[in-house]
Write a protein that holds these residues in place. Structure first.
Motif, PDB file in Angstrom:
ATOM      1  N   TYR A   1      44.740  31.241  54.334  1.00  0.00           N
ATOM      2  CA  TYR A   1      44.240  31.510  52.985  1.00  0.00           C
ATOM      3  C   TYR A   1      42.715  31.436  52.883  1.00  0.00           C
ATOM      4  CZ  TYR A   1      43.162  30.941  48.052  1.00  0.00           C
ATOM      5  OH  TYR A   1      42.606  31.084  46.818  1.00  0.00           O
TER       6      TYR A   1
ATOM      7  N   TRP B   1      44.173  32.229  44.108  1.00  0.00           N
ATOM      8  CA  TRP B   1      45.490  31.590  44.022  1.00  0.00           C
ATOM      9  C   TRP B   1      46.139  31.858  42.675  1.00  0.00           C
ATOM     10  CZ3 TRP B   1      48.792  30.751  47.362  1.00  0.00           C
ATOM     11  CH2 TRP B   1      48.564  30.054  48.558  1.00  0.00           C
TER      12      TRP B   1
ATOM     13  N   TRP C   1      40.455  34.505  51.844  1.00  0.00           N
ATOM     14  CA  TRP C   1      39.668  34.428  50.607  1.00  0.00           C
ATOM     15  C   TRP C   1      38.203  34.762  50.863  1.00  0.00           C
ATOM     16  CZ3 TRP C   1      35.508  31.275  49.463  1.00  0.00           C
ATOM     17  CH2 TRP C   1      35.088  31.280  48.130  1.00  0.00           C
TER      18      TRP C   1
ATOM     19  N   ALA D   1      50.132  33.773  55.010  1.00  0.00           N
ATOM     20  CA  ALA D   1      49.109  33.887  53.971  1.00  0.00           C
ATOM     21  C   ALA D   1      48.547  32.520  53.586  1.00  0.00           C
ATOM     22  CB  ALA D   1      49.691  34.585  52.744  1.00  0.00           C
ATOM     23  N   VAL D   2      49.413  31.517  53.499  1.00  0.00           N
ATOM     24  CA  VAL D   2      48.971  30.150  53.158  1.00  0.00           C
ATOM     25  C   VAL D   2      48.125  29.565  54.290  1.00  0.00           C
ATOM     26  CG1 VAL D   2      49.756  27.786  52.771  1.00  0.00           C
ATOM     27  CG2 VAL D   2      50.870  29.683  51.576  1.00  0.00           C
TER      28      VAL D   2
END
Length: 267
Positions: free
Chosen positions: A150, A216, A154, A146-147
């Motif tokens: 990201y 976030w 997004w 996910a990071v």
């Protein structure tokens, strides 16, 4: 109530709740923002086929169910992207097929003596140390992916057409998101069960969405809220001697109702 924390099973349960809460915050935010709650529900119920397969083959439940759930999620992603107007129908079919497969496999498993209710409504108090390690490993994978993706996730979440115009690979990211949801579902099943898994993946992010200004911050606040709900529900269930999974969700629902009330008062 404090003396309960001295028991190994309660310590394991609290740790499992913490791990699941972090995942619910990160992935639940994507579920809510992308409006894929129905799809996540389909993945959750289809994954029950993985539970049945694990017991039928005599293999560890978490790894087998995780692989099965990811495969089901990728199949749903493939079909829903190609025939969006019939996506809900296919999700319903996968939903029913996974549940039916799981029940049939459990029925024909020799010497079957598994507590079915623990997978339908959660068995966090019975979380073994091995499952806790596996949950932590899966959580690390989910968070790392996910990071790493990201920015793409997004962009896809808030404006898919803009993301495509900027050259962001929306289709692969959609598959990655569904795979992450599948892994998250498998972990949360241990905490609140198959029936209640979607509630924990959607209620905290829904509350957080109204009180944050970025994805976030939404993920972080959602994770904190999930931890509060899990710990409060777990201790309350121990005190009242009732189902832990259902109590966790009842606390989450109460939190959601309070949040809605505060929103109305402010407006």
């Amino acid at each position: 109530m404090i003396e309960a924390l001295g028991y190994d099973f309660m310590q394991n349960a609290l740790m499992a709740g913490m791990v699941a809460s972090i995942i619910c915050g990160v992935i639940g935010a994507l579920v809510v923002v992308n409006r894929v709650v129905l799809l996540a529900g389909g993945v959750a119920h289809a994954s029950y086929g993985g539970v049945g397969l694990a017991f039928f083959l005599g293999l560890p439940m978490l790894p087998v169910t995780a692989i099965f759930a990811v495969c089901a999620a990728l199949l749903m992603a493939l079909v829903t992207m190609r025939v969006k107007d019939r996506a809900d129908t296919f999700i319903g079919v996968m939903w029913a097929a996974g549940m039916a497969l799981g029940i049939i496999l459990l029925d024909i498993t020799p010497g079957y003596n598994v507590d079915l209710m623990s997978y339908l409504f959660g068995g966090i108090l019975a979380t073994p140390r091995l499952d806790l390690y596996l949950m932590t490993g899966l959580a690390a994978v989910v968070i790392a992916v996910a990071v790493f993706f990201y920015k793409g996730l997004w962009a896809m979440s808030f404006d898919e057409e803009f993301a495509r115009a900027r050259g962001i690979p929306v289709t692969p990211l959609y598959f990655i998101m569904l795979a992450l949801i599948a892994l998250s579902v498998v972990m949360v099943i241990r905490v609140v069960g198959l029936i209640l898994v979607i509630a924990l993946l959607t209620i905290p992010p829904q509350i957080a969405e109204k009180r944050t200004s970025s994805l976030w911050s939404m993920m972080i606040l959602s994770s904190v809220l999930s931890m509060v709900f899990c710990v409060s529900g777990l201790l309350l269930s121990y005190q009242l001697d009732v189902s832990s999974g259902a109590t966790i969700i009842a606390v989450a629902v109460a939190g959601f109702a309070l949040s809605q009330l505060l929103n109305r008062i402010r407006t």
